[in-house]
Design a protein around this motif. Structure first.
Motif, mmCIF file in Angstrom:
data_model
loop_
_atom_site.group_PDB
_atom_site.id
_atom_site.type_symbol
_atom_site.label_atom_id
_atom_site.label_comp_id
_atom_site.label_asym_id
_atom_site.label_seq_id
_atom_site.Cartn_x
_atom_site.Cartn_y
_atom_site.Cartn_z
ATOM 1 N N SER A 176 46.211 27.524 26.232
ATOM 2 C CA SER A 176 45.935 27.051 27.680
ATOM 3 C C SER A 176 46.894 26.899 28.496
ATOM 4 O O SER A 176 47.207 27.697 29.470
ATOM 5 C CB SER A 176 44.533 26.018 27.719
ATOM 6 O OG SER A 176 43.874 25.986 26.567
ATOM 7 N N ALA A 177 47.809 27.087 27.972
ATOM 8 C CA ALA A 177 48.855 26.704 28.903
ATOM 9 C C ALA A 177 49.504 28.058 29.325
ATOM 10 O O ALA A 177 50.417 28.174 30.567
ATOM 11 C CB ALA A 177 49.974 25.439 28.974
ATOM 12 N N GLU A 178 49.763 28.434 27.696
ATOM 13 C CA GLU A 178 49.762 30.455 28.266
ATOM 14 C C GLU A 178 49.416 31.265 29.089
ATOM 15 O O GLU A 178 49.352 32.236 29.462
ATOM 16 C CB GLU A 178 50.203 30.666 26.859
ATOM 17 C CG GLU A 178 51.561 29.692 26.072
ATOM 18 C CD GLU A 178 51.945 30.202 24.516
ATOM 19 O OE1 GLU A 178 51.772 31.814 24.796
ATOM 20 O OE2 GLU A 178 52.519 29.703 23.520
ATOM 21 N N ILE A 179 47.909 30.786 28.507
ATOM 22 C CA ILE A 179 46.945 31.931 29.303
ATOM 23 C C ILE A 179 46.826 31.517 30.566
ATOM 24 O O ILE A 179 46.241 32.394 31.797
ATOM 25 C CB ILE A 179 45.515 31.392 28.256
ATOM 26 C CG1 ILE A 179 46.034 32.449 26.817
ATOM 27 C CG2 ILE A 179 44.762 32.606 29.190
ATOM 28 C CD1 ILE A 179 44.407 31.882 26.515
ATOM 29 N N ILE A 180 46.894 30.090 31.456
ATOM 30 C CA ILE A 180 46.201 29.714 32.752
ATOM 31 C C ILE A 180 47.461 30.204 33.295
ATOM 32 O O ILE A 180 48.189 29.493 33.684
ATOM 33 C CB ILE A 180 45.520 28.412 32.310
ATOM 34 C CG1 ILE A 180 44.355 28.892 31.563
ATOM 35 C CG2 ILE A 180 45.265 27.790 34.140
ATOM 36 C CD1 ILE A 180 43.287 27.325 31.695
ATOM 37 N N ALA A 219 44.693 30.574 38.722
ATOM 38 C CA ALA A 219 42.999 29.503 38.492
ATOM 39 C C ALA A 219 42.856 28.856 39.545
ATOM 40 O O ALA A 219 42.262 28.907 40.489
ATOM 41 C CB ALA A 219 43.277 28.380 36.659
ATOM 42 N N GLU A 220 43.933 28.426 40.362
ATOM 43 C CA GLU A 220 44.183 27.730 41.472
ATOM 44 C C GLU A 220 43.323 28.540 42.797
ATOM 45 O O GLU A 220 42.033 28.472 43.512
ATOM 46 C CB GLU A 220 45.385 27.462 42.489
ATOM 47 C CG GLU A 220 45.133 26.376 41.331
ATOM 48 C CD GLU A 220 46.748 25.603 41.511
ATOM 49 O OE1 GLU A 220 47.614 25.730 42.771
ATOM 50 O OE2 GLU A 220 47.729 24.995 41.375
ATOM 51 N N LYS A 221 43.682 30.156 42.946
ATOM 52 C CA LYS A 221 43.089 30.838 43.888
ATOM 53 C C LYS A 221 41.854 30.920 44.019
ATOM 54 O O LYS A 221 40.621 31.570 44.619
ATOM 55 C CB LYS A 221 43.895 32.216 43.830
ATOM 56 C CG LYS A 221 45.314 32.565 44.802
ATOM 57 C CD LYS A 221 46.307 33.655 44.919
ATOM 58 C CE LYS A 221 47.014 33.759 45.801
ATOM 59 N NZ LYS A 221 47.711 35.067 45.506
ATOM 60 N N THR A 238 42.343 39.952 34.414
ATOM 61 C CA THR A 238 43.211 39.112 35.190
ATOM 62 C C THR A 238 41.708 37.980 35.461
ATOM 63 O O THR A 238 41.956 36.896 35.108
ATOM 64 C CB THR A 238 44.246 38.929 35.586
ATOM 65 O OG1 THR A 238 45.246 39.808 35.148
ATOM 66 C CG2 THR A 238 44.926 37.615 35.579
ATOM 67 N N LYS A 239 41.484 38.193 36.155
ATOM 68 C CA LYS A 239 40.092 37.541 36.915
ATOM 69 C C LYS A 239 38.944 37.013 35.723
ATOM 70 O O LYS A 239 39.002 35.543 35.532
ATOM 71 C CB LYS A 239 39.640 37.707 37.717
ATOM 72 C CG LYS A 239 39.611 38.442 39.045
ATOM 73 C CD LYS A 239 39.163 39.003 39.912
ATOM 74 C CE LYS A 239 39.765 39.878 41.594
ATOM 75 N NZ LYS A 239 38.970 40.464 42.166
#
Length: 148
Positions: free
Chosen positions: A80-84, A89-91, A109-110
């Motif tokens: 998750s840390a690598e993918i997100i 994500a925030e946008k 990416t979306k």
């Protein structure tokens, strides 16, 4: 073309943590139908999950709450840390809350971010079977509207 029951079953397997079953069902989806129907179902489920988590009536969560959620989602696993990408994500969440734009983010990416953030949102919600069914039904209805 509306969302198919196979697409719904695939998403349900993912969101209920049945990774092997999800992969098996995903491989069986018609690739052309999945590009539209399954992608629309994921997008709709993401919208529903964000609305449920970050909107309270007329009020929406502040940026700090969104940032904290993204940090928590990234801590779930090394993957998750690598993918997100936290900025993306925030946008994506803030745009759904009426604050921002994701026009510059490419479709793949979306979709990648919708999938993993959706899993985090549903995991945090801790739905029982009936709640998960209701959530997926709401997402399917929205996806069908999008596809018309």
């Amino acid at each position: 073309m509306p969302v198919t029951s196979d697409q719904v079953s695939t998403l349900r397997a993912q969101l209920s943590g049945q990774a092997d079953e999800h992969r098996r069902l995903l491989r069986q989806l018609d690739p052309e139908q999945a590009k539209q129907g399954y992608a629309a179902l994921i997008a709709a489920a993401f919208v529903v999950a964000v609305e449920r988590r970050f909107r309270r009536g007329e009020n929406t969560a502040d940026d700090t709450e969104v940032i904290d959620f993204i940090a928590s989602a990234r801590e779930r696993s090394d993957d998750s840390a690598e993918i997100i990408n936290p900025e993306i994500a925030e946008k994506m969440i803030l745009t759904l809350l009426g604050r921002g734009s994701i026009a510059e983010i490419d479709e793949n990416t979306k979709l990648e971010h919708q999938i993993i953030l959706l899993a985090a949102l549903v995991g945090q919600a801790q739905f029982d079977e009936a709640e998960l069914d209701a959530f997926i039904a709401e997402a399917r209805s929205l996806a069908d509207e999008i596809l018309q």
